[in-house]
Design a protein around this motif. Structure first.
Motif, PDB file in Angstrom:
ATOM      1  N   ALA A  75     -21.946  20.623   8.421  1.00 41.51           N
ATOM      2  CA  ALA A  75     -22.960  20.405   9.453  1.00 41.51           C
ATOM      3  C   ALA A  75     -22.362  19.459  10.483  1.00 41.51           C
ATOM      4  O   ALA A  75     -21.505  18.619  10.148  1.00 41.51           O
ATOM      5  CB  ALA A  75     -24.233  19.807   8.871  1.00 41.51           C
TER       6      ALA A  75
ATOM      7  N   GLY B 166     -27.092  18.307  13.348  1.00 42.62           N
ATOM      8  CA  GLY B 166     -27.822  19.045  12.330  1.00 42.62           C
ATOM      9  C   GLY B 166     -27.619  20.541  12.342  1.00 42.62           C
ATOM     10  O   GLY B 166     -28.297  21.259  11.603  1.00 42.62           O
ATOM     11  N   ASN B 167     -26.697  21.048  13.158  1.00 52.27           N
ATOM     12  CA  ASN B 167     -26.339  22.462  13.095  1.00 52.27           C
ATOM     13  C   ASN B 167     -25.464  22.693  11.863  1.00 52.27           C
ATOM     14  O   ASN B 167     -24.610  21.862  11.538  1.00 52.27           O
ATOM     15  CB  ASN B 167     -25.590  22.879  14.356  1.00 52.27           C
ATOM     16  CG  ASN B 167     -26.379  22.600  15.615  1.00 52.27           C
ATOM     17  OD1 ASN B 167     -27.482  23.107  15.801  1.00 52.27           O
ATOM     18  ND2 ASN B 167     -25.829  21.755  16.486  1.00 52.27           N
ATOM     19  N   VAL B 168     -25.661  23.810  11.186  1.00 46.26           N
ATOM     20  CA  VAL B 168     -25.013  24.070   9.899  1.00 46.26           C
ATOM     21  C   VAL B 168     -24.195  25.345   9.973  1.00 46.26           C
ATOM     22  O   VAL B 168     -24.608  26.332  10.598  1.00 46.26           O
ATOM     23  CB  VAL B 168     -26.080  24.185   8.784  1.00 46.26           C
ATOM     24  CG1 VAL B 168     -25.484  24.769   7.510  1.00 46.26           C
ATOM     25  CG2 VAL B 168     -26.699  22.822   8.508  1.00 46.26           C
TER      26      VAL B 168
ATOM     27  N   VAL C 137     -24.711  19.726   2.318  1.00 44.49           N
ATOM     28  CA  VAL C 137     -23.426  20.162   2.861  1.00 44.49           C
ATOM     29  C   VAL C 137     -22.281  19.406   2.216  1.00 44.49           C
ATOM     30  O   VAL C 137     -22.429  18.271   1.762  1.00 44.49           O
ATOM     31  CB  VAL C 137     -23.357  19.993   4.393  1.00 44.49           C
ATOM     32  CG1 VAL C 137     -24.359  20.898   5.081  1.00 44.49           C
ATOM     33  CG2 VAL C 137     -23.573  18.544   4.807  1.00 44.49           C
TER      34      VAL C 137
ATOM     35  N   ILE D 105     -20.023  16.316   6.861  1.00 43.07           N
ATOM     36  CA  ILE D 105     -20.470  16.251   8.242  1.00 43.07           C
ATOM     37  C   ILE D 105     -19.219  16.215   9.125  1.00 43.07           C
ATOM     38  O   ILE D 105     -18.314  15.392   8.887  1.00 43.07           O
ATOM     39  CB  ILE D 105     -21.327  15.002   8.510  1.00 43.07           C
ATOM     40  CG1 ILE D 105     -22.509  14.932   7.525  1.00 43.07           C
ATOM     41  CG2 ILE D 105     -21.801  14.975   9.951  1.00 43.07           C
ATOM     42  CD1 ILE D 105     -23.543  16.008   7.720  1.00 43.07           C
TER      43      ILE D 105
ATOM     44  N   GLY E 242     -29.750  23.539  14.482  1.00 40.39           N
ATOM     45  CA  GLY E 242     -30.482  22.381  14.016  1.00 40.39           C
ATOM     46  C   GLY E 242     -31.983  22.498  14.172  1.00 40.39           C
ATOM     47  O   GLY E 242     -32.735  21.937  13.373  1.00 40.39           O
TER      48      GLY E 242
ATOM     49  N   VAL F 291     -30.668  17.617   6.814  1.00 37.02           N
ATOM     50  CA  VAL F 291     -29.343  17.868   6.256  1.00 37.02           C
ATOM     51  C   VAL F 291     -28.970  16.669   5.396  1.00 37.02           C
ATOM     52  O   VAL F 291     -29.188  15.516   5.801  1.00 37.02           O
ATOM     53  CB  VAL F 291     -28.300  18.069   7.375  1.00 37.02           C
ATOM     54  CG1 VAL F 291     -26.883  18.103   6.795  1.00 37.02           C
ATOM     55  CG2 VAL F 291     -28.585  19.339   8.162  1.00 37.02           C
TER      56      VAL F 291
END
Length: 280
Positions: free
Chosen positions: A168, A172-174, A197, A200, A215, A221
């Protein structure tokens, strides 16, 4: 955007007693660390949803936290039965378990309907089985164009979906890659989404075949390196086949399971109590 939390904080905030919870991941990226935190926090009366409930749900069921299971296959992959699951169904230990069984295609379509904001999905399926007669989430519809009779399955909209992913970013995008199942659909169908995850990173670099969840579609996350063990995360870990083999004798015996749970997950918590059911 998704908040970055510690795993205990995220579980306490997002998963509550009585919730319908989907923990998805097919062979790969199974969110074991999150499930273990649910056990430590004693979050109970859960309806668990999963296409392939394997060891992760055997542990939650054996811990006495589950009242209902919505699924399409259950077993210890490559080994055999889920003995805590079977004990709950056959003997009500440590508590009775309600089951709602579907086909893989039915479950996948239910997630897709939920992610699409539709009340149900339509497919060719369930013929030749008695599954439709054992649930109120399967019906038949007639195609208005051809007159063909088809199966309709009610949408799945979990209160919470939990998945594991490789990376991520700080917004907060995964991103997840490798062998994926219905993680994307399960996440988009849910009211709240927790993603654990491996790490980071500053930037998500595009990878062939990767799935990116923005996100805005994720609630929280939580960093959890190794959080898929004993399953694996492509590029980070390998599957612990020895654990799956060892789980069979551990889970066959109630006392041995309870000891494993105390020593490895809850540490000082008491074992789940039987209710007038003799120890096997």
């Amino acid at each position: 955007m998704a908040d970055i939390r510690t795993l205990p904080e995220a579980v306490a905030e997002l998963i509550h007693d009585g919730d319908a919870v989907a923990m998805e991941g097919f062979t790969h990226l199974i969110p074991f660390a999150a499930a273990h935190e649910v056990i430590r926090q004693g979050i109970t009366d859960l309806t668990l949803i999963r296409m392939t409930p394997d060891v992760i749900y055997d542990q939650l069921i054996g811990a006495g936290l589950v009242r209902k299971l919505v699924f399409s296959w259950g077993g210890n992959p490559g080994v055999g039965s889920l003995h805590r699951f079977r004990d709950a169904v056959e003997n009500g230990w440590p508590r009775p378990l309600e089951v709602d069984e579907h086909s893989h295609a039915g479950m996948a379509n239910r997630y897709v309907a939920g992610a699409s904001g539709l009340p149900f999905a339509v497919l060719r399926g369930y013929r030749g089985t008695d599954l439709a007669g054992r649930t109120d989430t399967v019906a038949t519809v007639t195609c208005p164009f051809t007159g063909e009779e088809l199966a309709a399955v009610a949408a799945l909209n979990p209160d919470v979906t939990v998945i594991h992913a490789q990376q991520a970013d700080r917004e907060g995008n995964v991103q997840l890659w490798g062998l994926t199942g219905v993680q994307k659909e399960a996440a988009l169908a849910a009211r709240r989404v927790l993603v654990t995850v491996e790490e980071i990173v500053e930037e998500l670099r595009p990878r062939p075949g990767a799935v990116v969840l923005p996100g805005w579609a994720i609630t929280a996350v939580a960093p959890a390196p190794g959080g898929a063990h004993p399953s694996y995360a492509a590029g980070y870990s390998v599957r612990d086949n020895g654990f799956y083999q060892a789980w069979d004798p551990i889970s066959r015996d109630r006392e041995r399971f309870a000891t494993w749970l105390r020593e490895n997950i809850t540490h000082d918590a008491p074992a789940p109590a039987s209710q007038d059911t003799p120890t096997r």
